[in-house]
Design a protein around this motif. Structure first.
Motif, PDB file in Angstrom:
ATOM      1  N   LEU A  46       0.834  -1.213   0.000  1.00 55.66           N
ATOM      2  CA  LEU A  46       0.000   0.000   0.000  1.00 55.66           C
ATOM      3  C   LEU A  46       0.865   1.259   0.000  1.00 55.66           C
ATOM      4  CD1 LEU A  46      -2.904  -0.784   2.498  1.00 55.66           C
ATOM      5  CD2 LEU A  46      -2.908  -0.870   0.005  1.00 55.66           C
ATOM      6  N   ALA A  47       1.923   1.242   0.793  1.00 54.15           N
ATOM      7  CA  ALA A  47       2.819   2.411   0.834  1.00 54.15           C
ATOM      8  C   ALA A  47       3.434   2.658  -0.536  1.00 54.15           C
ATOM      9  CB  ALA A  47       3.903   2.195   1.885  1.00 54.15           C
ATOM     10  N   THR A  69       3.612   5.754  -5.894  1.00 53.48           N
ATOM     11  CA  THR A  69       3.823   5.681  -7.336  1.00 53.48           C
ATOM     12  C   THR A  69       2.664   6.344  -8.070  1.00 53.48           C
ATOM     13  OG1 THR A  69       2.857   3.460  -7.316  1.00 53.48           O
ATOM     14  CG2 THR A  69       5.242   3.597  -7.268  1.00 53.48           C
ATOM     15  N   PRO A  70       2.934   6.885  -9.241  1.00 55.47           N
ATOM     16  CA  PRO A  70       1.858   7.544  -9.991  1.00 55.47           C
ATOM     17  C   PRO A  70       0.767   6.556 -10.384  1.00 55.47           C
ATOM     18  CG  PRO A  70       4.021   8.035 -10.938  1.00 55.47           C
ATOM     19  CD  PRO A  70       4.224   6.966  -9.910  1.00 55.47           C
ATOM     20  N   GLY A  71      -0.464   7.030 -10.361  1.00 53.10           N
ATOM     21  CA  GLY A  71      -1.580   6.205 -10.775  1.00 53.10           C
ATOM     22  C   GLY A  71      -2.512   5.899  -9.628  1.00 53.10           C
ATOM     23  N   ILE A  82       5.299  13.346   1.529  1.00 58.05           N
ATOM     24  CA  ILE A  82       5.952  12.039   1.498  1.00 58.05           C
ATOM     25  C   ILE A  82       7.445  12.200   1.756  1.00 58.05           C
ATOM     26  CG2 ILE A  82       6.616  10.114  -0.026  1.00 58.05           C
ATOM     27  CD1 ILE A  82       3.814  10.397  -1.322  1.00 58.05           C
ATOM     28  N   VAL A  83       8.049  13.199   1.118  1.00 54.65           N
ATOM     29  CA  VAL A  83       9.473  13.456   1.315  1.00 54.65           C
ATOM     30  C   VAL A  83       9.743  13.859   2.770  1.00 54.65           C
ATOM     31  CG1 VAL A  83      11.391  14.975   0.648  1.00 54.65           C
ATOM     32  CG2 VAL A  83       9.857  14.042  -1.105  1.00 54.65           C
TER      33      VAL A  83
END
Length: 172
Positions: free
Chosen positions: A48-49, A54-56, A161-162
């Motif tokens: 899940l992470a 990731t894109p999409g 996220i970063v």
């Protein structure tokens, strides 16, 4: 045989999920962990992470990653096609008939009836992820900080996220 099971499992997920990717997560969990035992809960949370970063769409990313983990490249293709097929068929049918019935009170009632279900499925996914990722006070602090930044400061999710990754490196 595994590819047929993957296809049927993800086809069911695609058919019985309303409300987008996050609403699918409890159904995906039920199929891949509880029912079939293909992966464990820790692996599911890790997937899940990755799917979120990731894109999409998360449901398609999850289906692709899970399919790959379970059945390699062909498993990824089968799972992805299975999870998107019901949505594609349903959208084509809705587009065809909605023009005719878009003013119908029954159609309006149907969509209003789906809203609480969708909220419940999304809340279930949030609780699942929280239970398995908030493991100590440090992870709770990171969670609350990111929630605050996204919700109230309207920071971009990628930046958050970063930041969360940086906080994880610093705190752990």
């Amino acid at each position: 045989m595994i590819y047929i099971k993957l296809f049927i499992s993800f086809l069911k997920i695609g058919v019985f999920s309303f409300g987008g990717g996050y609403a699918m997560l409890p159904l995906i969990q039920e199929e891949v962990i509880t029912k079939n035992g293909w992966i464990n809960l820790k692996e599911f949370v890790d997937i899940l992470a990755i799917s979120q970063m990731t894109p999409g769409p998360i449901a398609i990313n999850s289906a692709t990653f899970l399919g790959y983990k379970i059945g390699g490249v062909l498993g990824a293709v089968v799972s992805t096609l299975a999870v998107i097929t019901p949505s594609l068929v349903i959208i084509l049918l809705i587009a065809h008939f909605l023009r005719k019935f878009k003013e119908s009170k029954y159609v309006d009632w149907f969509f209003k009836g789906l809203r609480p279900i969708i909220i419940g499925l999304i809340a279930s996914a949030a609780i699942l992820v929280a239970k398995n990722t908030i493991i100590d006070i440090k992870s709770l602090i990171i969670t609350l900080a990111i929630f605050y930044l996204v919700t109230y400061k309207k920071l971009h999710p990628i930046l958050c996220i970063v930041i969360a990754g940086g906080l994880g490196v610093i705190m752990y």
